[in-house]
Design an enzyme around this catalytic site. Structure first.
Site, short mmCIF file in Angstrom:
data_model
loop_
_atom_site.label_atom_id
_atom_site.label_comp_id
_atom_site.label_asym_id
_atom_site.label_seq_id
_atom_site.Cartn_x
_atom_site.Cartn_y
_atom_site.Cartn_z
N HIS A 107 11.93 109.45 59.10
CA HIS A 107 13.34 109.81 58.93
C HIS A 107 13.76 111.07 59.69
O HIS A 107 14.92 111.48 59.63
CB HIS A 107 13.71 109.96 57.45
CG HIS A 107 13.13 111.20 56.82
ND1 HIS A 107 11.87 111.25 56.30
CD2 HIS A 107 13.64 112.44 56.64
CE1 HIS A 107 11.64 112.45 55.82
NE2 HIS A 107 12.69 113.21 56.02
C1 UD1 Z 1 17.66 114.96 54.43
C2 UD1 Z 1 17.22 116.37 54.76
C3 UD1 Z 1 15.76 116.37 55.18
C4 UD1 Z 1 14.88 115.68 54.16
C5 UD1 Z 1 15.43 114.29 53.86
C6 UD1 Z 1 14.64 113.66 52.74
C7 UD1 Z 1 18.91 117.88 55.72
C8 UD1 Z 1 19.44 118.49 56.96
N1 UD1 Z 1 17.99 116.92 55.87
O1 UD1 Z 1 17.61 114.21 55.63
O2 UD1 Z 1 15.30 117.70 55.32
O3 UD1 Z 1 13.57 115.56 54.67
O4 UD1 Z 1 16.80 114.41 53.44
O5 UD1 Z 1 14.82 112.29 52.68
O6 UD1 Z 1 19.31 118.27 54.65
N2 UD1 Z 1 22.35 108.08 53.95
C9 UD1 Z 1 22.67 106.96 53.23
N3 UD1 Z 1 22.47 107.01 51.88
C10 UD1 Z 1 21.98 108.08 51.24
C11 UD1 Z 1 21.66 109.23 51.99
C12 UD1 Z 1 21.85 109.20 53.34
O7 UD1 Z 1 23.12 105.96 53.77
O8 UD1 Z 1 21.80 108.04 49.99
C13 UD1 Z 1 22.52 108.01 55.42
C14 UD1 Z 1 23.88 108.51 55.88
O9 UD1 Z 1 24.25 107.72 56.99
C15 UD1 Z 1 23.59 109.92 56.33
C16 UD1 Z 1 22.18 109.83 56.86
O10 UD1 Z 1 21.55 108.88 56.03
O11 UD1 Z 1 24.49 110.37 57.31
C17 UD1 Z 1 21.41 111.15 56.82
O12 UD1 Z 1 21.44 111.70 55.50
P1 UD1 Z 1 21.30 113.29 55.28
O13 UD1 Z 1 21.21 113.57 53.83
O14 UD1 Z 1 22.31 114.00 56.06
O15 UD1 Z 1 19.94 113.62 55.99
P2 UD1 Z 1 18.51 112.95 55.81
O16 UD1 Z 1 18.13 112.34 57.11
O17 UD1 Z 1 18.51 112.10 54.59
N1 UDP Z 2 9.25 108.58 48.46
C1 UDP Z 2 9.70 107.61 47.57
N2 UDP Z 2 10.06 106.38 48.07
C2 UDP Z 2 10.01 106.08 49.40
C3 UDP Z 2 9.57 107.10 50.30
C4 UDP Z 2 9.21 108.32 49.79
O1 UDP Z 2 9.74 107.84 46.36
O2 UDP Z 2 10.36 104.95 49.79
C5 UDP Z 2 8.85 109.90 47.93
C6 UDP Z 2 7.46 110.35 48.33
O3 UDP Z 2 6.50 109.94 47.38
C7 UDP Z 2 7.59 111.86 48.41
C8 UDP Z 2 9.03 112.09 48.77
O4 UDP Z 2 9.72 110.85 48.53
O5 UDP Z 2 7.34 112.44 47.14
C9 UDP Z 2 9.20 112.50 50.21
O6 UDP Z 2 10.55 112.53 50.53
P1 UDP Z 2 11.11 112.37 52.00
O7 UDP Z 2 10.06 111.77 52.87
O8 UDP Z 2 12.41 111.67 51.89
O9 UDP Z 2 11.45 113.87 52.42
P2 UDP Z 2 10.60 115.10 52.97
O10 UDP Z 2 9.43 115.29 52.09
O11 UDP Z 2 10.25 114.83 54.39
O12 UDP Z 2 11.57 116.22 52.90
#
Ligand code: UD1
Ligand code: UDP
Length: 349
Positions: free
Chosen positions: A203
């Site tokens: 991601h």
């Molecule tokens: C965010 C965090 C990242 C973290 C990740 C965990 C920031 C800058 N990034 O990244 O550090 O590792 O979460 O998963 O805060 N979207 C959906 N549904 C949702 C959420 C997101 O469709 O429930 C889509 C939207 O198009 C959105 C995109 O995902 O624009 C990115 O979501 P965003 O929360 O901005 O960043 P992440 O890539 O999820």
């Molecule tokens: N995780 C989850 N379901 C998934 C993928 C990840 O519950 O399909 C959990 C995973 O076990 C871990 C956390 O989400 O505890 C990691 O989150 P993510 O990779 O979104 O973010 P990051 O750790 O990179 O910020």
């Protein structure tokens, strides 16, 4: 004490759960969800799997550009903080939710705890790097997950505020793994065998927002010739759909609930990821981890020989994965009973 805990993204719910449980007996904890993650699988499912009570405030901010999302969160968080007047605010990790909470609290002069302080990738192309640096420098209490994080904070002049607590995700996985082993039906649901698959997540913006890089990663992984289970983050889903390509060995699924995901980790052959939390979980569970990044904040896992960094643009991802072998042993890097240590420190504030 009245405490506001601020969460918004999937990994933050996982970090909140054990601490919230420990704070319940001595404090009045108010949980605020910014709404950064809002899909059922990214939010409600995780709350329900971990038995976290419903947030006291749900700000419904949703997705947006960095400034729009962070700014909207700050305004809404300030309203909650002014209304509730807490003695302490807790933020987790390094998302935009973390930054918004940290800035809003520090401008109101409310003491701030940063859980997972002192992580650095030294890659400013990651939005998270900016979020971490700023949050650490406006916090009063820095809960460092590792000795490395503590040393980095010392190097930035923040030693006096640093407490080495261990990593809170240890508590979440230790508590929930027996439940996952007993109750998860993920293997039969996906019709897969124990140790018969690799588990993949992606991601990071620099891996999934650039179609060339994303397609290189998936093409290379497909060539491994082994089954790959790939629960797809919503950010990545949009980008995969745009490529209109499919891969024969890669089984795409919706994001999994926490219980199913840790079961899928536990039974996997290896884990391939760009996630921060999943690198740690792979180490805790004793699975080889291939991290598709050029650097990591969790350097100890690489130094210990359990985590291999492979550049997303590498044209031999597949060969590097095949030849990666882990050592026989691994030390405890991330600590034990971390939430109790954190709660003890908070009780002295
Ligand atoms: C965010 C965090 C990242 C973290 C990740 C965990 C920031 C800058 N990034 O990244 O550090 O590792 O979460 O998963 O805060 N979207 C959906 N549904 C949702 C959420 C997101 O469709 O429930 C889509 C939207 O198009 C959105 C995109 O995902 O624009 C990115 O979501 P965003 O929360 O901005 O960043 P992440 O890539 O999820
Ligand atoms: N995780 C989850 N379901 C998934 C993928 C990840 O519950 O399909 C959990 C995973 O076990 C871990 C956390 O989400 O505890 C990691 O989150 P993510 O990779 O979104 O973010 P990051 O750790 O990179 O910020």
């Amino acid at each position: 004490m009245k405490i506001i805990s601020i969460v918004g993204a999937r990994p933050q719910f996982i970090k909140l759960a054990p601490l919230s449980e420990k704070l319940a007996s001595d404090h009045n904890e108010i949980i605020v969800h910014t709404g950064q993650h809002y899909d059922f699988a990214m939010s409600n499912q995780i709350f329900s799997d971990l038995g976290i009570r419903n947030p006291d405030f749900h700000l419904g901010v949703g997705s947006g550009s960095h400034a729009a999302q962070t700014g909207d969160m700050m305004k809404a968080l300030e309203d909650v903080m002014v209304k509730e007047n807490p003695g302490l605010v807790i933020v987790f990790g390094d998302t935009n939710t973390t930054l918004a909470g940290a800035l809003a609290a520090s401008k109101l002069n409310i003491p701030l705890v940063h859980v997972e302080a002192g992580l650095r990738s030294y890659n400013r192309a990651m939005p998270e790097e900016v979020n971490r640096v700023v949050t650490d420098h406006v916090s009063e209490y820095l809960f460092a997950p590792t000795e490395t994080a503590s040393r980095l904070l010392e190097g930035e002049g923040l030693k006096e505020k640093t407490y080495v607590t261990g990593d809170i995700m240890v508590d979440t996985i230790r508590k929930n793994l027996p439940v996952a082993i007993e109750k998860s039906t993920i293997l039969s649901d996906l019709e897969i065998e124990k140790a018969g698959y690799n588990l993949l997540t992606l991601h990071r913006n620099y891996n999934v927002d650039n179609p060339e890089i994303l397609v290189n990663i998936l093409d290379q992984l497909d060539m491994l010739g082994e089954l790959i289970i790939f629960p797809v983050h919503p950010r990545t889903k949009k980008n995969i759909e745009n490529t209109e390509i499919s891969w024969k060995n890669i089984l795409l699924t919706e994001p999994l609930g926490y219980i199913d995901f840790i079961a899928a980790e536990y039974y996997s052959k290896r884990i391939i990821t760009d996630s921060g939390g999943i690198q740690k979980e792979a180490f805790i569970l004793g699975h080889p981890c291939i991290t598709l990044r050029t650097e990591t904040e969790w350097v100890e896992t690489v130094e210990a020989g359990w985590n291999l960094l492979v550049a997303p643009s590498d044209n031999d991802i597949c060969g590097k994965i095949r030849s990666f072998e882990v050592p026989a042993k691994r030390e405890n890097i991330f600590g034990e009973d971390v939430s109790s240590k954190m709660a003890e420190i908070i009780n002295t504030i």
